[in-house]
Design a protein around this motif. Structure first.
Motif, PDB file in Angstrom:
ATOM      1  N   MET A 181       0.735   7.123  13.144  1.00 19.14           N
ATOM      2  CA  MET A 181       1.385   6.792  12.059  1.00 19.14           C
ATOM      3  C   MET A 181       1.018   5.643  11.171  1.00 19.14           C
ATOM      4  O   MET A 181       0.527   4.602  11.758  1.00 19.14           O
ATOM      5  CB  MET A 181       2.984   6.516  12.336  1.00 19.14           C
ATOM      6  CG  MET A 181       3.771   6.335  11.076  1.00 19.14           C
ATOM      7  SD  MET A 181       5.693   6.061  11.517  1.00 19.14           S
ATOM      8  CE  MET A 181       5.467   4.559  12.229  1.00 19.14           C
ATOM      9  N   SER A 182       0.964   5.939   9.716  1.00 20.57           N
ATOM     10  CA  SER A 182       0.578   4.855   8.882  1.00 20.57           C
ATOM     11  C   SER A 182       1.240   3.594   8.893  1.00 20.57           C
ATOM     12  O   SER A 182       2.486   3.773   8.794  1.00 20.57           O
ATOM     13  CB  SER A 182       0.119   5.250   7.571  1.00 20.57           C
ATOM     14  OG  SER A 182      -0.185   4.167   6.621  1.00 20.57           O
ATOM     15  N   SER A 183       0.837   2.400   8.766  1.00 17.91           N
ATOM     16  CA  SER A 183       1.634   1.393   8.683  1.00 17.91           C
ATOM     17  C   SER A 183       2.132   1.065   7.190  1.00 17.91           C
ATOM     18  O   SER A 183       3.147   0.327   7.053  1.00 17.91           O
ATOM     19  CB  SER A 183       0.674   0.148   8.850  1.00 17.91           C
ATOM     20  OG  SER A 183       0.242  -0.095  10.277  1.00 17.91           O
ATOM     21  N   ILE A 184       1.652   1.906   6.095  1.00 17.78           N
ATOM     22  CA  ILE A 184       2.097   1.723   5.003  1.00 17.78           C
ATOM     23  C   ILE A 184       3.018   2.929   4.442  1.00 17.78           C
ATOM     24  O   ILE A 184       2.541   4.146   4.788  1.00 17.78           O
ATOM     25  CB  ILE A 184       0.786   1.728   3.962  1.00 17.78           C
ATOM     26  CG1 ILE A 184      -0.079   0.530   4.465  1.00 17.78           C
ATOM     27  CG2 ILE A 184       1.279   1.741   2.360  1.00 17.78           C
ATOM     28  CD1 ILE A 184      -1.455   0.547   3.760  1.00 17.78           C
ATOM     29  N   ASN A 185       3.998   2.458   3.786  1.00 19.93           N
ATOM     30  CA  ASN A 185       5.025   3.602   3.556  1.00 19.93           C
ATOM     31  C   ASN A 185       4.214   4.498   2.217  1.00 19.93           C
ATOM     32  O   ASN A 185       3.326   4.118   1.887  1.00 19.93           O
ATOM     33  CB  ASN A 185       6.257   2.920   3.212  1.00 19.93           C
ATOM     34  CG  ASN A 185       7.149   2.686   4.228  1.00 19.93           C
ATOM     35  OD1 ASN A 185       7.198   3.117   5.087  1.00 19.93           O
ATOM     36  ND2 ASN A 185       8.024   1.393   4.017  1.00 19.93           N
ATOM     37  N   LEU A 186       4.976   5.506   2.223  1.00 23.16           N
ATOM     38  CA  LEU A 186       4.490   6.480   1.172  1.00 23.16           C
ATOM     39  C   LEU A 186       5.131   5.853  -0.228  1.00 23.16           C
ATOM     40  O   LEU A 186       6.050   5.682  -0.336  1.00 23.16           O
ATOM     41  CB  LEU A 186       4.912   7.947   1.308  1.00 23.16           C
ATOM     42  CG  LEU A 186       4.408   8.711   2.413  1.00 23.16           C
ATOM     43  CD1 LEU A 186       5.075  10.251   2.375  1.00 23.16           C
ATOM     44  CD2 LEU A 186       2.946   8.839   2.371  1.00 23.16           C
ATOM     45  N   HIS A 187       3.999   5.765  -1.246  1.00 19.73           N
ATOM     46  CA  HIS A 187       4.379   5.323  -2.624  1.00 19.73           C
ATOM     47  C   HIS A 187       3.717   5.985  -3.711  1.00 19.73           C
ATOM     48  O   HIS A 187       2.762   6.865  -3.330  1.00 19.73           O
ATOM     49  CB  HIS A 187       4.022   3.948  -2.749  1.00 19.73           C
ATOM     50  CG  HIS A 187       4.426   2.874  -1.620  1.00 19.73           C
ATOM     51  ND1 HIS A 187       5.592   2.665  -1.660  1.00 19.73           N
ATOM     52  CD2 HIS A 187       3.805   2.124  -0.505  1.00 19.73           C
ATOM     53  CE1 HIS A 187       5.917   1.654  -0.549  1.00 19.73           C
ATOM     54  NE2 HIS A 187       4.763   1.551   0.010  1.00 19.73           N
ATOM     55  N   ASP A 188       4.326   6.123  -4.719  1.00 16.50           N
ATOM     56  CA  ASP A 188       3.791   6.852  -6.053  1.00 16.50           C
ATOM     57  C   ASP A 188       2.792   5.906  -6.558  1.00 16.50           C
ATOM     58  O   ASP A 188       3.171   5.217  -7.417  1.00 16.50           O
ATOM     59  CB  ASP A 188       5.084   7.184  -6.905  1.00 16.50           C
ATOM     60  CG  ASP A 188       4.436   8.144  -7.912  1.00 16.50           C
ATOM     61  OD1 ASP A 188       3.081   8.263  -8.316  1.00 16.50           O
ATOM     62  OD2 ASP A 188       5.244   8.925  -8.598  1.00 16.50           O
TER      63      ASP A 188
END
Length: 225
Positions: A1-8
């Motif tokens: 899992m990526s450490s970075i959240n999904l962002h636009d």
């Protein structure tokens, strides 16, 4: 899992480009919470922290800030953040210039300055409960450095960065409120400052933890629509 959240990221870059003359975009909950706490722990455990005192003066107020400074923070999460930024701009367009961490308890006087490079990413890593002032984020000024200015001139009080802002500002500054795991992406040519703040200590003796990345990028990518 990526450490970075999904962002636009398309919307983030639009905000960065459209918020002239400050040119910044706030990214809420930048990392997933486990990664944010892991990054905080990693940085606190790093060796290489050194104590330094920064003299501050702005609009007639003077003071100093005692900081802990780490010129080479270490964590696997840092690599993921850099990879994420490269994906957004392209490997041919963007490269990491520098990364550092600062920890301090209080900041009583603003110190306008610029970062090196073209684009900065600022990430806050202290729990909100440690923020006694409920402020302590960033202040952006309506002044940018010029291409002719040296690092001494745009980042050091000895080089006249404070006087440059005082002469050229129309007093149109904006503030971004502090929050744990909040990131701010901004034009590194914009003069900015840690906002006035008061924190109390966390594990390791540090309080307000600020992680900054600076990148080199083609200037037209920051102003194109």
């Amino acid at each position: 899992m990526s450490s970075i959240n999904l962002h636009d990221w398309k919307a983030i870059l639009h905000r960065l480009r459209s918020t002239s003359p400050h040119n910044y975009a706030v990214i809420y909950e930048f990392l997933n919470r486990d990664a944010a706490h892991c990054l905080q722990r990693d940085i606190l455990r790093n060796s290489g922290w050194v104590r330094r005192t920064i003299l501050r003066r702005f609009n007639g107020s003077t003071g100093e800030s005692v900081q802990q400074f780490n010129a080479n923070p270490q964590s696997e999460v840092l690599g993921e953040i850099v990879e994420c930024m490269v994906r957004q701009f392209g490997v041919e367009e963007l490269s990491l210039r520098n990364c550092w961490a600062i920890a301090c308890d209080t900041n009583e006087v603003l110190f306008p300055h610029c970062d090196g490079g073209d684009l900065s990413l600022n990430l806050w890593l202290s729990p909100d409960d440690n923020n006694a002032s409920r402020e302590g984020g960033m202040r952006f000024f309506d002044v940018k450095r010029t291409s002719e200015m040296t690092a001494l001139e745009y980042a050091s009080a000895k080089g006249g960065c404070v006087e440059f802002v005082e002469r050229n500002s129309n007093r149109n500054s904006v503030s971004v409120e502090y929050a744990f795991n909040r990131a701010v992406l901004f034009d590194a040519w914009t003069f900015h400052s840690t906002d006035i703040s008061s924190f109390h200590g966390v594990a390791g003796g540090f309080s307000r933890i600020n992680l900054t990345f600076t990148f080199d990028v083609r200037r037209e990518l920051l102003c194109s629509q």
